[in-house]
Design an enzyme around this catalytic site. Structure first.
Site, PDB file in Angstrom:
ATOM      1  N   GLY A   1       0.886  -1.088   0.016  1.00 22.73           N
ATOM      2  CA  GLY A   1       0.021  -0.039   0.046  1.00 22.73           C
ATOM      3  C   GLY A   1       0.952   1.595   0.034  1.00 22.73           C
ATOM      4  O   GLY A   1       2.102   1.279  -0.105  1.00 22.73           O
ATOM      5  N   PHE A   2       0.084   2.377   0.174  1.00 24.70           N
ATOM      6  CA  PHE A   2       0.652   3.731   0.068  1.00 24.70           C
ATOM      7  C   PHE A   2       2.064   3.820   1.267  1.00 24.70           C
ATOM      8  O   PHE A   2       3.163   4.068   0.828  1.00 24.70           O
ATOM      9  CB  PHE A   2      -0.256   4.801   0.245  1.00 24.70           C
ATOM     10  CG  PHE A   2       0.095   6.152   0.664  1.00 24.70           C
ATOM     11  CD1 PHE A   2       1.152   6.656   0.154  1.00 24.70           C
ATOM     12  CD2 PHE A   2      -0.579   6.975   1.814  1.00 24.70           C
ATOM     13  CE1 PHE A   2       1.789   8.069   0.418  1.00 24.70           C
ATOM     14  CE2 PHE A   2      -0.028   8.033   2.141  1.00 24.70           C
ATOM     15  CZ  PHE A   2       1.287   8.685   1.679  1.00 24.70           C
TER      16      PHE A   2
ATOM     17  N   THR B   1      -6.235  -2.202  -1.886  1.00 24.86           N
ATOM     18  CA  THR B   1      -5.870  -1.202  -2.200  1.00 24.86           C
ATOM     19  C   THR B   1      -4.267  -0.819  -2.683  1.00 24.86           C
ATOM     20  O   THR B   1      -3.719   0.154  -3.174  1.00 24.86           O
ATOM     21  CB  THR B   1      -5.999  -0.082  -1.278  1.00 24.86           C
ATOM     22  OG1 THR B   1      -5.324  -0.433   0.158  1.00 24.86           O
ATOM     23  CG2 THR B   1      -7.510  -0.024  -0.814  1.00 24.86           C
TER      24      THR B   1
ATOM     25  N   ASN C   1      -5.278 -11.938  14.244  1.00 25.02           N
ATOM     26  CA  ASN C   1      -4.194 -13.072  13.725  1.00 25.02           C
ATOM     27  C   ASN C   1      -2.841 -12.576  13.625  1.00 25.02           C
ATOM     28  O   ASN C   1      -1.730 -13.083  13.745  1.00 25.02           O
ATOM     29  CB  ASN C   1      -4.588 -12.915  12.210  1.00 25.02           C
ATOM     30  CG  ASN C   1      -5.919 -14.411  12.005  1.00 25.02           C
ATOM     31  OD1 ASN C   1      -6.090 -15.059  12.639  1.00 25.02           O
ATOM     32  ND2 ASN C   1      -6.502 -13.799  10.956  1.00 25.02           N
TER      33      ASN C   1
ATOM     34  N   GLY D   1      -1.852 -13.004  17.440  1.00 21.71           N
ATOM     35  CA  GLY D   1      -1.402 -14.351  17.457  1.00 21.71           C
ATOM     36  C   GLY D   1      -0.461 -14.724  16.696  1.00 21.71           C
ATOM     37  O   GLY D   1       0.535 -15.640  17.514  1.00 21.71           O
TER      38      GLY D   1
ATOM     39  N   LYS E   1       2.270 -13.306  19.186  1.00 24.70           N
ATOM     40  CA  LYS E   1       2.228 -14.182  20.743  1.00 24.70           C
ATOM     41  C   LYS E   1       3.120 -15.473  20.311  1.00 24.70           C
ATOM     42  O   LYS E   1       4.119 -15.849  21.353  1.00 24.70           O
ATOM     43  CB  LYS E   1       0.928 -14.515  20.967  1.00 24.70           C
ATOM     44  CG  LYS E   1       0.962 -15.257  22.366  1.00 24.70           C
ATOM     45  CD  LYS E   1      -0.393 -15.663  22.350  1.00 24.70           C
ATOM     46  CE  LYS E   1      -0.444 -16.810  23.571  1.00 24.70           C
ATOM     47  NZ  LYS E   1      -2.104 -17.225  23.867  1.00 24.70           N
TER      48      LYS E   1
ATOM     49  N   TYR F   1     -14.726   1.917   9.966  1.00 25.67           N
ATOM     50  CA  TYR F   1     -13.373   2.323  10.266  1.00 25.67           C
ATOM     51  C   TYR F   1     -12.973   2.706  11.519  1.00 25.67           C
ATOM     52  O   TYR F   1     -12.074   2.064  12.279  1.00 25.67           O
ATOM     53  CB  TYR F   1     -12.831   3.277   9.120  1.00 25.67           C
ATOM     54  CG  TYR F   1     -11.446   3.310   9.287  1.00 25.67           C
ATOM     55  CD1 TYR F   1     -10.308   2.487   8.710  1.00 25.67           C
ATOM     56  CD2 TYR F   1     -10.998   4.760   9.558  1.00 25.67           C
ATOM     57  CE1 TYR F   1      -9.074   2.525   8.656  1.00 25.67           C
ATOM     58  CE2 TYR F   1      -9.456   4.931   9.559  1.00 25.67           C
ATOM     59  CZ  TYR F   1      -8.630   4.072   8.951  1.00 25.67           C
ATOM     60  OH  TYR F   1      -7.308   4.224   8.999  1.00 25.67           O
TER      61      TYR F   1
ATOM     62  N   LYS G   1     -10.689   0.290  14.126  1.00 24.55           N
ATOM     63  CA  LYS G   1      -9.516   0.632  14.959  1.00 24.55           C
ATOM     64  C   LYS G   1      -9.587   0.681  16.304  1.00 24.55           C
ATOM     65  O   LYS G   1      -8.459   0.330  17.068  1.00 24.55           O
ATOM     66  CB  LYS G   1      -9.166   2.229  14.307  1.00 24.55           C
ATOM     67  CG  LYS G   1      -8.447   2.017  12.827  1.00 24.55           C
ATOM     68  CD  LYS G   1      -7.411   1.030  12.585  1.00 24.55           C
ATOM     69  CE  LYS G   1      -6.975   1.246  11.341  1.00 24.55           C
ATOM     70  NZ  LYS G   1      -5.567   0.299  10.999  1.00 24.55           N
TER      71      LYS G   1
END
Length: 457
Positions: A147-148, A172, A234, A237, A240, A280, A284
């Site tokens: 991405g950007f 994206t 994920n 995880g 961890k 969104y 977050k």
């Protein structure tokens, strides 16, 4: 305006050390054989030939403000003995970074016409990277790496000499953002969606994967929420399991339409949890909650960056963000569309400053959230007028008498914040970080980039 500068004493023809060492610094390289001069001089040659370079004004540097402290930040950039800015974090020069994202340079030899694109064949010649001591070299995973922001972060980490794995589902992102690294022994690109688990062995995880513009995250709000929760779940995880340090790129959107101004990290926010932006914002917020739950319950080593509006080369042209929208509209001579009356404010940071901040946070021992943004604040109308002026100046250098855009107003978007400005005190105190690029200087580079991309043949 910014002119390309090398660290003090660096010259493409210097015989005292290889060009790779001049660009990247001599630390940790004296014990290993010098880089091939052909490979080491690649970035200098590409930058000297780049149409992007010649699209930047004041090439002689008489009025350069590169590396100048941003107004109101009380920051003073580090300087070399001759007064020129020192390289960016990781010892990487601005010229080196530009050689990777300037049109026609990142994928050396790529040619375009009105009807076709020609990709070069044969083995690529990669940018020179630092040769690190094996004890210093890290295996780093960047989710959303195509991405950007992710691609700029991958560039920096690669140039610093680390092994980098980028994963991306290309919703994206774009392969072209990282094509210059394909085949490099230190780099691996994996097409993968973070909502599904992945098994890797890494030392650090930068978790950037998530659509960040309203056009993209509102296109599939359920998937955006799944990415916010399951993607973070994920990646945590994985952290961890392999005991990797984990950095979450959160957002200023967790503050919603703030009632506190500027926004400190201690502010809990003012968010509409059922509005059109909630997929969104709340995605977050739950990602932050999950991150700190893993830290408390399982001892995962975590970092959280709250990123404010960021712009720069490699932005998606049609992502609906203010900067890309305004620049593309101005370059086409179309009307600049402002939603609302233009009085809403934003603070915009250049992508190189953000990458500096992310790496500084990852390398620090600080675990609470940290704002990363530029405290320069503009109304949307002021920003639109600034971009129109910069586009007209850029066109004039090419004798391009295109139509000058005018501003038009459309109804305001639901739940769009009225004011947004970071309090970056914590970043200065705990990371020693402050933005070094004034918004106008970053805009000049970004306008040059978009102009060259639109006129590349």
């Amino acid at each position: 305006m910014i002119s390309p500068r090398r660290p003090s004493g660096v010259s493409p023809t210097s015989n005292s050390m290889s060009a790779a060492q001049q660009i990247l610094g001599s630390a940790n390289m004296s014990e290993s054989p010098a880089q091939s001069p052909t490979s080491g001089e690649r970035n200098d040659r590409l930058w000297d030939m780049s149409s992007f370079r010649h699209g930047l004004p004041d090439e002689g540097g008489n009025s350069s403000t590169a590396g100048a402290p941003v107004a109101g930040t009380n920051s003073e950039p580090e300087k070399n003995d001759d007064g020129t800015p020192k390289p960016m974090r990781g010892g990487v020069s601005l010229d080196t970074m530009r050689s990777l994202y300037g049109p026609g340079t990142g994928f050396g030899g790529l040619r375009r016409s009105n009807s076709s694109v020609v990709y070069p064949g044969g083995p690529p010649e990669f940018p020179p990277v630092k040769k690190l001591n094996p004890l210093q070299k890290k295996r780093i995973l960047v989710s959303g790496g195509a991405g950007f922001v992710g691609s700029h972060l991958v560039d920096r980490l690669m140039l610093m000499g680390h092994d980098v794995i980028a994963i991306d589902n290309y919703f994206t992102g774009s392969k072209m953002n990282l094509a210059h690294w394909f085949g490099h022994p230190n780099f691996e690109m994996i097409r993968h969606d973070v909502v599904d688990p992945i098994m890797l062995e890494v030392d650090q995880i930068y978790h950037l994967a998530c659509p960040a513009s309203p056009v993209h995250y509102q296109a599939n709000p359920v998937k955006t929420l799944k990415t916010g929760f399951f993607g973070t779940y994920n990646m945590l995880g994985l952290a961890k399991r392999v005991k990797a340090r984990f950095l979450l790129t959160s957002t200023s959107e967790v503050y919603g339409d703030p009632e506190e101004h500027p926004q400190k990290e201690t502010y809990w926010g003012h968010v509409n949890c059922i509005g059109p932006r909630a997929c969104y914002d709340e995605g977050k917020r739950v990602a932050e909650a999950l991150t700190y739950s893993y830290a408390r319950q399982d001892g995962v080593d975590v970092r959280v960056a709250r990123i404010f509006n960021t712009f720069g080369p490699r932005m998606n042209w049609h992502d609906g963000r203010v900067v890309s929208n305004f620049i593309v509209q101005a370059l086409k001579g179309d009307d600049i569309t402002i939603y609302g009356d233009g009085s809403a404010t934003r603070s915009f940071q250049y992508v190189h400053d953000l990458v500096d901040g992310l790496i500084a946070l990852m390398e620090s021992d600080y675990t609470d959230p940290v704002n990363l943004g530029n405290p320069e604040e503009y109304t949307i109308k002021e920003f639109a007028d600034m971009i129109v002026e910069l586009v007209n100046e850029h066109r004039a250098r090419y004798g391009d008498a295109g139509k000058t855009s005018t501003v038009t107003y459309l109804p305001a978007v639901a739940d769009d914040p009225q004011r947004r400005k970071p309090d970056t005190t914590r970043a200065k105190e705990v990371l020693g970080w402050a933005p070094q690029w004034a918004a106008i200087d970053g805009l000049k580079e970004t306008v040059a980039y978009f102009y060259q991309m639109m006129h590349q043949h």
